[in-house]
Write a protein that holds these residues in place. Sequence first.
Motif, short mmCIF file in Angstrom:
data_model
loop_
_atom_site.label_atom_id
_atom_site.label_comp_id
_atom_site.label_asym_id
_atom_site.label_seq_id
_atom_site.Cartn_x
_atom_site.Cartn_y
_atom_site.Cartn_z
N ALA A 13 -65.32 77.97 16.65
CA ALA A 13 -66.31 76.96 16.03
C ALA A 13 -67.83 78.01 16.46
O ALA A 13 -68.64 78.05 15.43
N MET A 29 -70.21 79.84 13.58
CA MET A 29 -71.81 79.38 13.54
C MET A 29 -72.59 80.87 14.00
O MET A 29 -73.86 80.48 13.93
N TYR A 73 -73.43 71.98 12.94
CA TYR A 73 -72.73 72.26 14.22
C TYR A 73 -72.94 71.09 15.45
O TYR A 73 -74.30 71.21 15.82
N ILE A 107 -69.23 70.94 11.64
CA ILE A 107 -68.24 71.27 12.89
C ILE A 107 -68.44 70.25 13.84
O ILE A 107 -69.62 70.35 14.43
#
Length: 231
Positions: free
Chosen positions: A44, A48, A79, A154
């Motif tokens: 993740a 990002m 995110y 996410i």
Amino acid sequence: MLKVRDLHAFYGKSHVLRGVSMDVPKGSVTALLGRNGVGRSTTAKAIMGEVAPKGDIWFKGENISGQPSHSIARKGLGYVPENRDIFPMMSVRDNLLLGIKDMRKPGKWSIEQMLDMFPNLKSRADTAAGVLSGGEKQMLTICRTLMGDPDLIIIDEPTEGLAPKIVMQVGELIAEIARAGVSILLVEQKLSIALKIAQQVYVMGHGEIVYHGTPDEFRARDDIRREWLEV
């Protein structure tokens, strides 16, 4: 919507991600499962731009690999980190306001919508966010990200450490986000939540994708669950 190809990432000399490839189709919920420490959160963060990636990360047709996090966010990729970063001295309402990318342009979600979805947050809208419970902080973090009007979000370990009742509420929120047309990459350990709302499942082990299939296909693979998920 999101395509990851041969993604590698390092912490110093430690090779954490080893050629991760995955797709998150438009309008879908994709679950990324695995034990702690296998690289799910690093995946993740690499997407990002919070961890330097090596490989290709395509979002809405553009290769965003290596771009700064603020630029990636402005392209429509939201995110929600696992550590629930809120501003504890600011009110719930002001935390939500911080999520808006452009005050001149209304997005799909309004502050009042967010507060109406969660009466607990609404009753504390003008209270300092630092006094919220763990579950309320998680909901606030998700809602603040939605205020940025992302096309894909996410969400990293949203139910970690929460009571069962709050886990169900968070699961319902994620399902509601998906119904609104927002694509979701859900990093999660609780199979009950992930398999209920996801259309596809990836399992990670030792920094690699070791399984990909539908929830129904995954349920039939006791061997995968025993080897890569059970403690």
